[in-house]
Design an enzyme around this catalytic site. Structure first.
Site, PDB file in Angstrom:
ATOM      1  N   ARG A  91       1.029  -0.912   0.282  1.00 34.49           N
ATOM      2  CA  ARG A  91       0.238  -0.232  -0.176  1.00 34.49           C
ATOM      3  C   ARG A  91       0.909   0.994   0.246  1.00 34.49           C
ATOM      4  O   ARG A  91       0.626   2.039   0.461  1.00 34.49           O
ATOM      5  CB  ARG A  91      -0.734   0.291   1.147  1.00 34.49           C
ATOM      6  CG  ARG A  91      -0.323  -0.064   2.644  1.00 34.49           C
ATOM      7  CD  ARG A  91      -0.933  -0.034   3.679  1.00 34.49           C
ATOM      8  NE  ARG A  91      -0.479  -0.415   4.406  1.00 34.49           N
ATOM      9  CZ  ARG A  91      -1.071   0.487   6.301  1.00 34.49           C
ATOM     10  NH1 ARG A  91      -1.665   1.391   6.138  1.00 34.49           N
ATOM     11  NH2 ARG A  91      -0.240   0.110   6.474  1.00 34.49           N
ATOM     12  N   LYS A 111       2.211   6.110   1.600  1.00 38.64           N
ATOM     13  CA  LYS A 111       1.462   5.407   2.025  1.00 38.64           C
ATOM     14  C   LYS A 111       0.185   5.413   2.345  1.00 38.64           C
ATOM     15  O   LYS A 111       0.128   6.574   2.907  1.00 38.64           O
ATOM     16  CB  LYS A 111       2.287   4.820   3.427  1.00 38.64           C
ATOM     17  CG  LYS A 111       1.919   3.325   4.270  1.00 38.64           C
ATOM     18  CD  LYS A 111       3.090   3.814   5.680  1.00 38.64           C
ATOM     19  CE  LYS A 111       2.812   2.730   6.627  1.00 38.64           C
ATOM     20  NZ  LYS A 111       3.659   2.621   7.748  1.00 38.64           N
ATOM     21  N   ASP A 123      -6.515  -3.645   0.594  1.00 34.55           N
ATOM     22  CA  ASP A 123      -6.914  -2.569  -0.077  1.00 34.55           C
ATOM     23  C   ASP A 123      -6.035  -1.851  -0.615  1.00 34.55           C
ATOM     24  O   ASP A 123      -6.296  -0.431  -1.267  1.00 34.55           O
ATOM     25  CB  ASP A 123      -8.401  -2.404   1.387  1.00 34.55           C
ATOM     26  CG  ASP A 123      -7.813  -1.239   1.911  1.00 34.55           C
ATOM     27  OD1 ASP A 123      -6.877  -1.304   2.496  1.00 34.55           O
ATOM     28  OD2 ASP A 123      -9.382  -0.928   2.954  1.00 34.55           O
ATOM     29  N   GLY A 124      -4.851  -1.572   0.579  1.00 39.03           N
ATOM     30  CA  GLY A 124      -3.539  -0.871  -0.446  1.00 39.03           C
ATOM     31  C   GLY A 124      -3.899   0.559   0.126  1.00 39.03           C
ATOM     32  O   GLY A 124      -3.685   1.836  -0.221  1.00 39.03           O
ATOM     33  N   ARG A 174       6.333  10.689   3.578  1.00 36.33           N
ATOM     34  CA  ARG A 174       7.604  10.114   4.385  1.00 36.33           C
ATOM     35  C   ARG A 174       8.655  10.279   3.442  1.00 36.33           C
ATOM     36  O   ARG A 174       8.727  10.052   2.449  1.00 36.33           O
ATOM     37  CB  ARG A 174       6.482   8.582   4.608  1.00 36.33           C
ATOM     38  CG  ARG A 174       7.992   7.971   5.412  1.00 36.33           C
ATOM     39  CD  ARG A 174       6.986   6.739   5.808  1.00 36.33           C
ATOM     40  NE  ARG A 174       8.145   5.269   5.992  1.00 36.33           N
ATOM     41  CZ  ARG A 174       7.423   4.393   6.313  1.00 36.33           C
ATOM     42  NH1 ARG A 174       6.778   3.974   7.333  1.00 36.33           N
ATOM     43  NH2 ARG A 174       7.874   3.694   5.175  1.00 36.33           N
ATOM     44  N   ARG A 181      15.339  -2.824   4.214  1.00 36.57           N
ATOM     45  CA  ARG A 181      14.908  -3.397   5.021  1.00 36.57           C
ATOM     46  C   ARG A 181      15.765  -4.772   4.867  1.00 36.57           C
ATOM     47  O   ARG A 181      16.359  -5.163   4.096  1.00 36.57           O
ATOM     48  CB  ARG A 181      13.871  -3.556   4.963  1.00 36.57           C
ATOM     49  CG  ARG A 181      12.230  -2.507   4.734  1.00 36.57           C
ATOM     50  CD  ARG A 181      11.325  -2.805   3.949  1.00 36.57           C
ATOM     51  NE  ARG A 181      10.556  -1.543   3.578  1.00 36.57           N
ATOM     52  CZ  ARG A 181       9.725  -0.749   3.960  1.00 36.57           C
ATOM     53  NH1 ARG A 181       9.321  -1.775   5.688  1.00 36.57           N
ATOM     54  NH2 ARG A 181       9.098  -0.170   4.243  1.00 36.57           N
ATOM     55  N   ASP A 250      11.196  -6.854   8.356  1.00 37.57           N
ATOM     56  CA  ASP A 250      10.651  -6.025   6.652  1.00 37.57           C
ATOM     57  C   ASP A 250      10.850  -4.301   7.911  1.00 37.57           C
ATOM     58  O   ASP A 250      10.290  -3.476   6.828  1.00 37.57           O
ATOM     59  CB  ASP A 250       9.278  -6.504   6.464  1.00 37.57           C
ATOM     60  CG  ASP A 250       7.694  -6.388   7.308  1.00 37.57           C
ATOM     61  OD1 ASP A 250       8.665  -7.396   8.471  1.00 37.57           O
ATOM     62  OD2 ASP A 250       7.063  -5.908   6.739  1.00 37.57           O
ATOM     63  N   ASN A 251       9.973  -4.020   8.790  1.00 35.77           N
ATOM     64  CA  ASN A 251       9.550  -3.375   9.495  1.00 35.77           C
ATOM     65  C   ASN A 251      11.871  -2.965  10.542  1.00 35.77           C
ATOM     66  O   ASN A 251      11.824  -2.070  10.980  1.00 35.77           O
ATOM     67  CB  ASN A 251       9.448  -2.676  10.740  1.00 35.77           C
ATOM     68  CG  ASN A 251       7.942  -3.052  10.226  1.00 35.77           C
ATOM     69  OD1 ASN A 251       8.157  -3.005   9.047  1.00 35.77           O
ATOM     70  ND2 ASN A 251       7.276  -3.152  10.989  1.00 35.77           N
ATOM     71  N   ASP A 260       8.592   2.489   9.589  1.00 36.24           N
ATOM     72  CA  ASP A 260       6.609   2.083  10.278  1.00 36.24           C
ATOM     73  C   ASP A 260       6.128   2.164  11.441  1.00 36.24           C
ATOM     74  O   ASP A 260       6.797   1.335  12.323  1.00 36.24           O
ATOM     75  CB  ASP A 260       7.258   0.704   9.561  1.00 36.24           C
ATOM     76  CG  ASP A 260       6.745  -0.199   8.054  1.00 36.24           C
ATOM     77  OD1 ASP A 260       6.894   1.270   7.300  1.00 36.24           O
ATOM     78  OD2 ASP A 260       7.045  -1.066   7.690  1.00 36.24           O
TER      79      ASP A 260
HETATM   80  P1  AMP Z   1       3.009  -3.444   8.400  1.00 38.47           P
HETATM   81  O1  AMP Z   1       2.541  -4.498   9.599  1.00 38.47           O
HETATM   82  O2  AMP Z   1       2.340  -2.144   8.284  1.00 38.47           O
HETATM   83  O3  AMP Z   1       4.785  -3.340   8.084  1.00 38.47           O
HETATM   84  O4  AMP Z   1       2.928  -4.320   6.403  1.00 38.47           O
HETATM   85  C1  AMP Z   1       2.807  -5.645   6.231  1.00 38.47           C
HETATM   86  C2  AMP Z   1       3.144  -5.726   4.737  1.00 38.47           C
HETATM   87  O5  AMP Z   1       1.945  -5.599   5.077  1.00 38.47           O
HETATM   88  C3  AMP Z   1       4.219  -4.684   4.162  1.00 38.47           C
HETATM   89  O6  AMP Z   1       4.236  -5.862   2.466  1.00 38.47           O
HETATM   90  C4  AMP Z   1       2.722  -4.182   3.793  1.00 38.47           C
HETATM   91  O7  AMP Z   1       2.100  -3.572   2.651  1.00 38.47           O
HETATM   92  C5  AMP Z   1       1.198  -4.383   3.851  1.00 38.47           C
HETATM   93  N1  AMP Z   1       0.231  -3.675   4.128  1.00 38.47           N
HETATM   94  C6  AMP Z   1      -0.140  -3.022   5.665  1.00 38.47           C
HETATM   95  N2  AMP Z   1      -0.995  -3.003   4.569  1.00 38.47           N
HETATM   96  C7  AMP Z   1      -2.225  -2.926   4.122  1.00 38.47           C
HETATM   97  C8  AMP Z   1      -3.084  -2.643   3.045  1.00 38.47           C
HETATM   98  N3  AMP Z   1      -4.537  -2.410   3.875  1.00 38.47           N
HETATM   99  N4  AMP Z   1      -3.544  -2.974   1.761  1.00 38.47           N
HETATM  100  C9  AMP Z   1      -2.567  -3.281   1.480  1.00 38.47           C
HETATM  101  N5  AMP Z   1      -1.201  -4.132   2.136  1.00 38.47           N
HETATM  102  C10 AMP Z   1      -0.917  -3.805   3.300  1.00 38.47           C
HETATM  103 MG    MG Z   2       6.271  -2.691   7.584  1.00 39.60          MG
END
Ligand code: AMP
Ligand code: MG
Length: 490
Positions: A91, A111, A123-124, A174, A181, A250-251, A260
């Site tokens: 997203r 983001k 949903d992105g 951002r 990462r 990944d963070n 993140d």
């Molecule tokens: P995060 O926990 O925010 O670091 O996200 C972990 C993974 O989930 C990353 O690949 C994000 O891009 C994906 N992600 C989180 N929220 C969404 C969302 N609403 N739609 C699509 N991908 C998401």
């Molecule tokens: Mg993340």
């Protein structure tokens, strides 16, 4: 009219095959809700242009500015210990890079800009609360002197996004020194794409550690530098009472910046076991476990680099990277102790300082003393006004015994009390983003009232000096706030 940003997109140019070119979703009514004018100036970007309808469309992901090369980055990651081979920007988009006023390359990233090929079931989108949360906490960290990504803008898309009810859709713009990462390396290592991995590692070295470029064992040194950066970063977190909450690989940014901000929070009462995230049932990412987890994450980074460290001999690569990572606990401990010494106003390094610090923390834990307030009150002791500090402990006799040792320790250094106290006040903040204040600010913002957000942002943007009228922002949550739970905020 000249372009708003002057882009120089090295990631897009140099790393073809490591990302997918992509565009943001059209937003029905882009509107810049808050703009970080100081950061815009640092980037050499005209804040007024960013707030124009054209600028708002860029910041909401609805249109790409001239010179941008928007792309979704591929990455993998260990989430709560389990490996996901394909995460990626689900997203988010890297719009491009700019060279800031200090000559530093910075990513401009969005983001919440819509679905990408990495979205999986998501949903992105992003919603206003978590976007403003990341804005606030990032600015607090920056003001506290912690390396961090920062918000350039929080924009509304004009869309309603469904999250346990309809919420205002929003996009965070951002700025980061990069979005590389640990998980980016894991993505290509797991696929056995060694050439791409090497390209990525060379890029990371050129961008973050250019002095290593000619070194024969540059990939081992990359591991070592990233490890040192994590040691310093996590020590700062711990010395400020910060809990990241979701230290998945990944963070973890290679740059050593905090990245993140999801279910993060600052502790009030000192408690090494403090956990806020609703999904961290086992306390994997608890406040006091962060150094251990950082080392675990670095071991995953090391694994992803093995083929580069020694392409011929994997046992040798393992031995060398294990030795490199073996230094992490020492580097962490040294960074942490240097930080605690500064908090206690100690200039010299004496062997007994470690016990002095740990004994204070033990007393604080016993008394559920507020971490931030207790350290801030310590400069009162130096100014011969100890009551504000003593009053935080249940066992006054034990607190006085500790104070006796502390005062004895101060006497080992010939420093004017006011100079010492002032130095302490420059590292022990008055204002942190208190959880109850953050919640109140986000709730009001969702209802259209930005005043509490602005007041809190004002307090945390100058955390070390008392600000008239903001006394309430220095206080821990009232009892009726109850235990605090945070959410990942997707
Ligand atoms: P995060 O926990 O925010 O670091 O996200 C972990 C993974 O989930 C990353 O690949 C994000 O891009 C994906 N992600 C989180 N929220 C969404 C969302 N609403 N739609 C699509 N991908 C998401
Ligand atoms: Mg993340």
């Amino acid at each position: 009219m000249s372009a708003i940003f002057t882009f120089d997109n090295s990631y897009a140019r140099d790393l073809e095959g490591l990302y997918l070119p992509w565009s943001g979703a059209k937003a029905p009514a882009p509107q810049v809700l808050r703009l970080n004018a100081a950061l815009a100036a640092e980037l050499g970007v005209d804040p007024e242009a960013l707030e124009s309808p054209e600028g708002a469309a860029f910041l909401a992901g609805s249109a790409a500015p001239e010179g941008a090369a928007p792309l979704a980055m591929a990455y993998a990651g260990h989430q709560f210990g389990g490996f996901s081979p394909q995460l990626g920007d689900g997203r988010a988009l890297l719009l491009g890079e700019v060279i800031d006023q200090n000559g530093k390359r910075r990513d401009i990233h969005l983001k919440g800009s819509g679905r990408t090929p990495f979205s999986r079931g998501g949903d992105g989108k992003a919603v206003l609360g978590p976007v403003l949360r990341e804005y606030l906490i990032g600015e607090a960290m920056h003001a506290l002197g912690v390396p961090t990504t920062r918000a350039l803008a929080a924009s509304l898309t004009g869309e309603t996004v469904w999250r346990e009810g309809g919420k205002p859709g929003a996009v965070l713009a951002r700025v980061a020194s990069s979005h590389l990462r640990v998980g980016t390396f894991q993505f290509f290592a797991a696929r056995g794409e060694t050439d791409r991995l090497r390209q990525l590692a060379d890029y990371a070295i050129a961008r973050h550690f250019p002095d290593l470029a000619g070194a024969p064992d540059k990939y081992l040194l990359l591991l070592s530098r990233v490890s040192d950066g994590q040691a310093r970063l996590i020590a700062q977190w711990v010395n400020l009472g910060f809990v990241h909450g979701v230290m998945n690989t990944d963070n973890v940014a290679i740059s050593g910046e905090t990245i993140d901000y999801g279910p993060c929070a600052f502790i009030d009462a000192y408690d090494p076991k403090a956990v806020f995230s609703s999904i961290d049932h086992n306390g994997r990412y608890a406040y006091g476990n962060q150094p251990n987890i950082a080392q675990w994450n670095l071991a995953r980074f090391a694994e992803s680099l093995l083929d580069l460290i020694d392409p011929e001999d994997s046992d040798a690569a393992i031995a060398r990277s294990t030795e490199t990572l073996g230094a992490f606990p020492h580097h962490y401990q040294a960074a942490w102790l240097a930080g605690v010494r500064a908090k206690m106003g100690l200039m010299k390094e004496l062997p007994a300082d470690l016990d002095l610090a740990n004994d204070l923390l033990a007393l604080m834990a016993e008394s559920h003393a507020d971490f931030t307030q207790t350290f801030r009150a310590l400069s009162g002791v130096v100014r011969a006004a100890a009551d504000g500090f003593r009053g935080r402990f249940l066992d006054l006799a034990a607190a006085d015994r500790w104070l006796g040792r502390y005062v004895g320790r101060l006497a080992e250094e010939d420093i004017a009390p006011e100079a010492r106290a002032a130095a302490m006040d420059r590292v022990n903040p008055i204002y942190i983003p208190r959880n109850h204040k953050v919640e109140a600010a986000l709730e009001a913002a969702e209802a259209g009232n930005m005043a509490p957000f602005d007041a809190l942002l004002g307090a945390i943007s100058a955390p070390f000096a008392p600000q008239a009228g903001l006394e309430a922002y220095a206080e821990p949550a009232p009892d009726d706030f109850g235990p605090y739970t945070t959410y990942c905020g997707t």
